[in-house]
Structure formats: C-alpha cells, structure tokens
Motif scaffolding. Sequence first.
Motif, short mmCIF file in Angstrom:
data_model
loop_
_atom_site.label_atom_id
_atom_site.label_comp_id
_atom_site.label_asym_id
_atom_site.label_seq_id
_atom_site.Cartn_x
_atom_site.Cartn_y
_atom_site.Cartn_z
N ILE A 50 5.87 -78.11 -89.81
CA ILE A 50 7.31 -77.98 -89.92
C ILE A 50 7.69 -76.60 -89.40
O ILE A 50 7.15 -75.60 -89.85
CB ILE A 50 7.77 -78.11 -91.41
N ASP A 51 8.61 -76.56 -88.44
CA ASP A 51 9.12 -75.29 -87.92
C ASP A 51 10.16 -74.79 -88.90
O ASP A 51 11.22 -75.41 -89.08
CB ASP A 51 9.71 -75.49 -86.54
N LEU A 52 9.89 -73.70 -89.57
CA LEU A 52 10.77 -73.19 -90.62
C LEU A 52 12.11 -72.69 -90.07
O LEU A 52 13.09 -72.64 -90.79
CB LEU A 52 10.08 -72.09 -91.42
N LYS A 53 12.17 -72.36 -88.79
CA LYS A 53 13.42 -71.89 -88.19
C LYS A 53 14.42 -73.04 -88.06
O LYS A 53 15.61 -72.81 -87.89
CB LYS A 53 13.16 -71.27 -86.81
N GLU A 54 13.95 -74.28 -88.19
CA GLU A 54 14.82 -75.45 -88.06
C GLU A 54 15.37 -75.93 -89.41
O GLU A 54 16.15 -76.87 -89.45
CB GLU A 54 14.08 -76.58 -87.36
#
Length: 89
Positions: A84-88
């Motif tokens: 999971i890309d945390l920036k998204e």
Amino acid sequence: MTKQATKTTDKTMKKEKKTARKAKSTICVEMGDLSVDVSGVRDAVKKAVKAQGLDAQELKVYINTAEQAAYYTIDGQGDESFRIDLKEL
C-alpha cells in the motif's frame, strides 16, 4: 456522608466513567511531511485483500517509513503486490 450525598457521588462517578470510555484515540505515524493514521492503513489493507478476492485468517502489516509504504502478509505469505502506497491514503 448522607445517603443522598452518596447517591449523588455515585451518579457523578458513573458519568465520569462513561465520559472516559467515549474518548477516541488515534495512532499516527509521521514520515517527513506525511502523517498516516494507523487505522486508515489497516482499512486500506483489508480493502486491498478483499479487492484481490483473497480470504485471510491473519493479516500482518509492516510500515516501511523509508519507502512510505505498508507491506502486508496474508496467513504468513507475502507477495510483491501486497503493498500500500501511504501517500495515496
């Protein structure tokens, strides 16, 4: 202490206990300019697992602050797509 005073004190204490139980807590991880709510990460992982059509008895989430990503395992098994890309969020 009179019976009335005791009843009033008991009621006050019960109200205070109820108020304390309603307190909401949030755990956040900060990475440079990014702040992420841990429960949001958990929810995103659950959503990703469901979207992949997978069923899990046990999920483990690992937050990699250097990559600003969360990786997870499903029942002890990992895959490079379990990210999971945390920036998204």
